[in-house]
Design a protein around this motif. Structure first.
Motif, short mmCIF file in Angstrom:
data_model
loop_
_atom_site.label_atom_id
_atom_site.label_comp_id
_atom_site.label_asym_id
_atom_site.label_seq_id
_atom_site.Cartn_x
_atom_site.Cartn_y
_atom_site.Cartn_z
N ASN A 62 101.98 27.09 -21.74
CA ASN A 62 102.54 26.28 -22.73
C ASN A 62 103.00 26.99 -24.21
N GLU A 63 102.65 28.25 -24.05
CA GLU A 63 103.24 28.95 -25.14
C GLU A 63 104.32 29.79 -24.97
N ILE A 64 104.94 29.64 -24.03
CA ILE A 64 106.40 30.24 -23.62
C ILE A 64 107.35 29.42 -24.29
N VAL A 65 108.33 29.97 -24.93
CA VAL A 65 109.51 29.67 -25.64
C VAL A 65 110.53 29.73 -24.73
N PHE A 66 111.17 28.76 -23.97
CA PHE A 66 112.14 28.64 -23.16
C PHE A 66 113.53 28.60 -23.90
N GLY A 67 114.50 29.66 -23.41
CA GLY A 67 115.77 29.46 -23.71
C GLY A 67 116.65 28.66 -23.32
N SER A 68 116.18 27.97 -22.26
CA SER A 68 117.05 26.91 -21.51
C SER A 68 116.27 25.90 -21.06
N GLU A 69 116.86 24.65 -21.39
CA GLU A 69 116.07 23.44 -20.95
C GLU A 69 116.03 23.21 -19.45
N GLU A 70 117.03 23.79 -18.60
CA GLU A 70 117.24 23.84 -17.25
C GLU A 70 115.81 24.43 -16.68
N VAL A 71 115.73 25.70 -17.11
CA VAL A 71 114.51 26.83 -16.69
C VAL A 71 112.98 25.84 -16.97
N LYS A 72 113.20 25.49 -18.36
CA LYS A 72 111.73 24.67 -18.62
C LYS A 72 111.80 23.62 -17.75
N ILE A 73 112.53 22.82 -17.40
CA ILE A 73 112.16 21.83 -16.73
C ILE A 73 111.78 22.18 -15.31
N MET A 74 112.53 23.06 -14.66
CA MET A 74 112.41 23.66 -13.34
C MET A 74 110.78 24.28 -13.27
N MET A 75 110.56 24.98 -14.37
CA MET A 75 109.33 25.44 -14.33
C MET A 75 107.98 24.44 -14.43
N GLN A 76 108.45 23.06 -15.14
CA GLN A 76 107.44 22.22 -15.17
C GLN A 76 107.37 21.63 -13.80
N MET A 77 108.30 21.40 -13.06
CA MET A 77 108.62 20.74 -11.73
C MET A 77 107.61 21.81 -10.71
N TYR A 78 107.62 23.09 -10.83
CA TYR A 78 106.86 23.98 -10.08
C TYR A 78 105.32 23.62 -10.45
N GLU A 79 104.99 23.71 -11.67
CA GLU A 79 103.73 23.46 -12.27
C GLU A 79 103.01 22.12 -11.85
N LYS A 80 103.81 21.26 -11.63
CA LYS A 80 103.37 19.70 -11.16
C LYS A 80 103.39 19.66 -9.77
N GLY A 81 103.95 20.86 -9.11
CA GLY A 81 103.96 20.37 -7.65
C GLY A 81 104.98 19.76 -7.05
N PHE A 82 106.15 19.61 -7.75
CA PHE A 82 107.46 18.91 -7.47
C PHE A 82 108.17 19.93 -6.66
N LYS A 83 108.09 20.97 -6.81
CA LYS A 83 108.83 22.02 -6.10
C LYS A 83 108.01 23.37 -5.77
N SER A 84 108.24 23.97 -4.72
CA SER A 84 107.68 25.29 -4.28
C SER A 84 108.56 26.13 -3.77
N GLY A 85 107.87 27.27 -3.16
CA GLY A 85 108.86 28.30 -2.44
C GLY A 85 109.11 29.43 -3.40
N SER A 86 109.80 30.41 -2.71
CA SER A 86 110.10 31.68 -3.75
C SER A 86 111.08 31.49 -4.66
N LEU A 87 110.87 32.35 -5.41
CA LEU A 87 111.54 31.88 -6.76
C LEU A 87 112.17 33.49 -7.29
N ILE A 88 113.38 33.41 -7.89
CA ILE A 88 113.95 34.84 -8.42
C ILE A 88 114.54 34.31 -9.96
#
Length: 223
Positions: free
Chosen positions: A17-43
């Motif tokens: 929660n201390e990370i400052v994201f430069g993109s709202e898209e990346v922030k939302i995607m990371m929240q989805m991974y965090e909450k378990g709504f997405k999984s799998g390998s990531l680049i």
């Protein structure tokens, strides 16, 4: 003599929660991974200093909700030997399973196209579900299409001065320096063209240093 800790180390994010994201898209995607709504390998790809490694290293703990072991390997360590990388993955997975844990692997600066790449992405197909591989790269164009198609690919952008403002004011407050939003924003804007979040930290370190020199009675124009 007092030991000084550089701001790039002292104030680098220690929690997700201390990370400052430069993109709202990346922030939302990371929240989805965090909450378990997405999984799998990531680049995670983008220029240096945008926070790719920070995100990669802190995401597993955010997913698990607790401190988590992350296996980190630099691409230079394997020197293009993908079989060495696969052995590392297999050994790491086996150990994690014995400890009833999920295996997390972060690969730094992965940027090569090898004739043996097929063995790597075949291994990726095997581990989906019980493991997570996060690849950080500055050169996504050097990754084979067969690899990028198997991963969620996200461009990590540098934070804008406006996005970094809240974090900057908190850092300055920790140093006992209370400045107005316009003053802090101007300081951040002076290095924004470098497109590197670490430059914000280094410049804030300079700002704090200049104000402290003023307090010591030296003539310095703080910016």
């Amino acid at each position: 003599m007092t030991t000084h800790t550089p701001f790039t180390e002292k104030y680098k994010p220690r929690a997700f929660n201390e990370i400052v994201f430069g993109s709202e898209e990346v922030k939302i995607m990371m929240q989805m991974y965090e909450k378990g709504f997405k999984s799998g390998s990531l680049i995670l790809w983008g220029t240096q200093g945008t926070g790719k490694s920070t995100i990669a290293n802190l995401l597993p703990a955010a997913i698990e909700g607790k401190k988590t072991t992350v296996d980190v390997i630099h691409a230079k360590e394997i020197k293009g030997n993908l079989y060495q990388l696969i052995n590392r993955m297999q050994n790491g997975r086996n150990l994690a399973h014995l400890q009833d844990q999920r295996y997390y692997l972060v690969i730094e600066e992965f940027a090569f196209h090898d004739e043996n790449c097929s063995v790597f992405w075949t291994e990726l197909d095997k581990i989906q579900g019980d493991s997570m591989v996060i690849i950080c790269t500055n050169e996504i164009n050097k990754l084979p299409r067969s690899l990028t198609s198997r991963c969620e690919c996200l461009e990590v952008l540098p934070a804008s001065p406006e996005q970094f403002l809240g974090r900057a004011k908190w850092i300055l407050g920790q140093e006992g320096l209370l400045l107005s939003d316009p003053v802090v924003l101007k300081a951040l804007q002076s290095v924004a063209h470098l497109r590197d979040n670490r430059k914000y930290l280094r410049h804030l370190e300079t700002v704090v240093g200049m104000y402290r020199l003023q307090q010591d009675g030296l003539v310095v124009n703080a910016r």
